[in-house]
Design a protein around this motif. Structure first.
Motif, PDB file in Angstrom:
ATOM      1  N   LEU A 253      17.508   3.261 -15.922  1.00 26.29           N
ATOM      2  CA  LEU A 253      17.981   4.547 -15.411  1.00 26.29           C
ATOM      3  C   LEU A 253      18.095   4.453 -13.898  1.00 26.29           C
ATOM      4  CD1 LEU A 253      16.842   8.072 -16.453  1.00 26.29           C
ATOM      5  CD2 LEU A 253      16.857   7.476 -14.039  1.00 26.29           C
ATOM      6  N   ASN A 254      19.274   4.845 -13.366  1.00 27.38           N
ATOM      7  CA  ASN A 254      19.464   4.807 -11.920  1.00 27.38           C
ATOM      8  C   ASN A 254      20.166   6.082 -11.460  1.00 27.38           C
ATOM      9  OD1 ASN A 254      22.231   4.414 -12.519  1.00 27.38           O
ATOM     10  ND2 ASN A 254      21.947   2.184 -12.540  1.00 27.38           N
ATOM     11  N   PHE A 255      20.832   6.046 -10.317  1.00 27.60           N
ATOM     12  CA  PHE A 255      21.401   7.273  -9.757  1.00 27.60           C
ATOM     13  C   PHE A 255      22.475   7.882 -10.636  1.00 27.60           C
ATOM     14  CE2 PHE A 255      24.478   4.167  -8.279  1.00 27.60           C
ATOM     15  CZ  PHE A 255      25.685   4.865  -8.292  1.00 27.60           C
ATOM     16  N   PHE A 256      23.159   7.045 -11.440  1.00 23.96           N
ATOM     17  CA  PHE A 256      24.182   7.611 -12.315  1.00 23.96           C
ATOM     18  C   PHE A 256      23.588   8.683 -13.231  1.00 23.96           C
ATOM     19  CE2 PHE A 256      26.626   3.674 -11.429  1.00 23.96           C
ATOM     20  CZ  PHE A 256      27.841   4.247 -11.122  1.00 23.96           C
ATOM     21  N   GLN A 257      22.500   8.321 -13.911  1.00 23.35           N
ATOM     22  CA  GLN A 257      21.883   9.274 -14.829  1.00 23.35           C
ATOM     23  C   GLN A 257      21.027  10.309 -14.103  1.00 23.35           C
ATOM     24  OE1 GLN A 257      21.632   5.880 -14.931  1.00 23.35           O
ATOM     25  NE2 GLN A 257      21.516   5.110 -17.039  1.00 23.35           N
ATOM     26  N   ALA A 258      20.237   9.868 -13.120  1.00 18.75           N
ATOM     27  CA  ALA A 258      19.255  10.757 -12.487  1.00 18.75           C
ATOM     28  C   ALA A 258      19.900  11.776 -11.548  1.00 18.75           C
ATOM     29  CB  ALA A 258      18.226   9.924 -11.711  1.00 18.75           C
ATOM     30  N   ILE A 259      20.953  11.373 -10.849  1.00 19.35           N
ATOM     31  CA  ILE A 259      21.559  12.252  -9.853  1.00 19.35           C
ATOM     32  C   ILE A 259      22.886  12.838 -10.334  1.00 19.35           C
ATOM     33  CG2 ILE A 259      22.402  12.422  -7.481  1.00 19.35           C
ATOM     34  CD1 ILE A 259      19.387  11.955  -7.708  1.00 19.35           C
ATOM     35  N   LEU A 260      23.709  12.009 -10.935  1.00 20.24           N
ATOM     36  CA  LEU A 260      25.058  12.444 -11.319  1.00 20.24           C
ATOM     37  C   LEU A 260      25.154  12.923 -12.763  1.00 20.24           C
ATOM     38  CD1 LEU A 260      27.187   9.631  -9.602  1.00 20.24           C
ATOM     39  CD2 LEU A 260      26.471  11.838  -8.674  1.00 20.24           C
ATOM     40  N   SER A 261      24.062  12.787 -13.521  1.00 22.87           N
ATOM     41  CA  SER A 261      24.072  13.153 -14.949  1.00 22.87           C
ATOM     42  C   SER A 261      25.228  12.458 -15.671  1.00 22.87           C
ATOM     43  CB  SER A 261      24.172  14.679 -15.122  1.00 22.87           C
ATOM     44  OG  SER A 261      23.039  15.307 -14.603  1.00 22.87           O
ATOM     45  N   GLU A 262      25.401  11.192 -15.356  1.00 22.34           N
ATOM     46  CA  GLU A 262      26.508  10.416 -15.903  1.00 22.34           C
ATOM     47  C   GLU A 262      25.954   9.265 -16.736  1.00 22.34           C
ATOM     48  OE1 GLU A 262      30.380   9.795 -16.737  1.00 22.34           O
ATOM     49  OE2 GLU A 262      29.746  11.280 -15.263  1.00 22.34           O
ATOM     50  N   PRO A 263      26.043   9.346 -18.072  1.00 13.47           N
ATOM     51  CA  PRO A 263      25.546   8.241 -18.896  1.00 13.47           C
ATOM     52  C   PRO A 263      26.339   6.955 -18.641  1.00 13.47           C
ATOM     53  CG  PRO A 263      25.903  10.214 -20.211  1.00 13.47           C
ATOM     54  CD  PRO A 263      26.543  10.462 -18.883  1.00 13.47           C
TER      55      PRO A 263
END
Length: 281
Positions: A253-263
């Motif tokens: 899990l990185n900024f895509f999921q944690a910040i952008l809510s982007e799987p």
């Protein structure tokens, strides 16, 4: 891995709480090795934990049919009891974090069961979309999904009893996602012992695949809609979890999921389906 664990048999009596008598006069319930207690960190007013085994560390192969079935049956029984005493919480869920990469707080295998009026953004979005689909198309989305996937046969893994196993065309996980859809199950009232057996039969096959693929951790959920509706079907979802590397133990899990809510997913669902299908034959 083994320090103090409240779920181990030698600590359970003193370290785990009891339900109040109005919920379960016995305080705690058991079925086989499965052990039901209140959740000390509840997700809502009524939240339970099912400890799945006596053993502290349980590998995928050791999550046997008996252990799985007893855990699901005990947890579903808890949700039915809550539904009978509190009708203000229409949504019912099972969630499961298995092994550390999943975010699980304890290695000892356990599942969370809870009833709620606020089931989370993903659940709420799917519920609303299912209602809109039914109003516009005059059919159940989940039935249509299973039928379409079976016809196209690109992501359709297998049918076991009442459950349709599908590699999701949009995955919430880095390594793909598998769903089991029960098109004719809309709420707890419709979920039978046979449905539990069908779910367990499929999970055993998924776990064998995970072992061969080097997957040792996952998140999973089982979601039920409210009573008196036929537009939102029950489904089970499982997502592998891993470390991106074993040197730094970087999570998946990185900024895509944690910040952008982007799987983010690096596995094509069609490839995942082809790899899984032999395990269902």
């Amino acid at each position: 891995m083994k320090g103090f664990c409240p779920f181990c048999a030698e600590h359970r009596e003193k370290a785990t709480p009891r339900f109040t008598p109005d919920i379960f006069p016995e305080g705690r319930l058991t079925q086989g090795e499965a052990f039901l207690i209140p959740n000390l960190f509840p997700y809502d007013i009524h939240s339970g934990v099912v400890v799945m085994s006596d053993d502290h560390v349980v590998g995928l192969r050791e999550l046997t049919k008996e252990r799985l079935r007893d855990a699901f049956a005990l947890g579903i029984g808890f949700l039915r009891r809550i539904a009978a005493i509190d009708g203000s919480l229409p949504y019912h869920l099972m969630t499961w974090n298995y092994m550390p990469p999943s975010g699980g707080g304890l290695v000892h295998p356990h599942q969370q069961y809870f009833a709620t009026a606020h089931p989370g953004n993903q659940f709420t979005d799917e519920l609303s979309a299912s209602r809109r689909f039914a109003e516009r198309c005059r059919q159940n989305y989940w039935y249509a999904l299973a039928k379409r996937e079976a016809t196209e046969n690109e992501r359709y893994i297998a049918r076991l009893g009442s459950g349709h196993w599908i590699a999701s065309f949009v995955s919430l996980g880095l390594l793909g996602e598998v769903m089991c859809v029960f098109p004719d199950v809309f709420s707890l009232d419709d979920f039978t012992d046979d449905d539990i057996d069908d779910l367990v039969a499929g999970l055993e096959r998924v776990f064998r695949y995970y072992e061969d693929a080097g997957v040792f951790s996952f998140n999973a959920s089982l979601s039920f809609g409210p009573c008196d509706q036929e537009y939102f079907s029950c489904y089970f979802r499982i997502v592998p979890r891993t470390f991106l590397n074993m040197r730094d133990f970087a999570p998946d899990l990185n900024f895509f999921q944690a910040i952008l809510s982007e799987p983010i997913c690096v596995v094509l669902p069609e490839d995942l389906c082809r790899e899984l299908k032999p395990y269902f034959k």
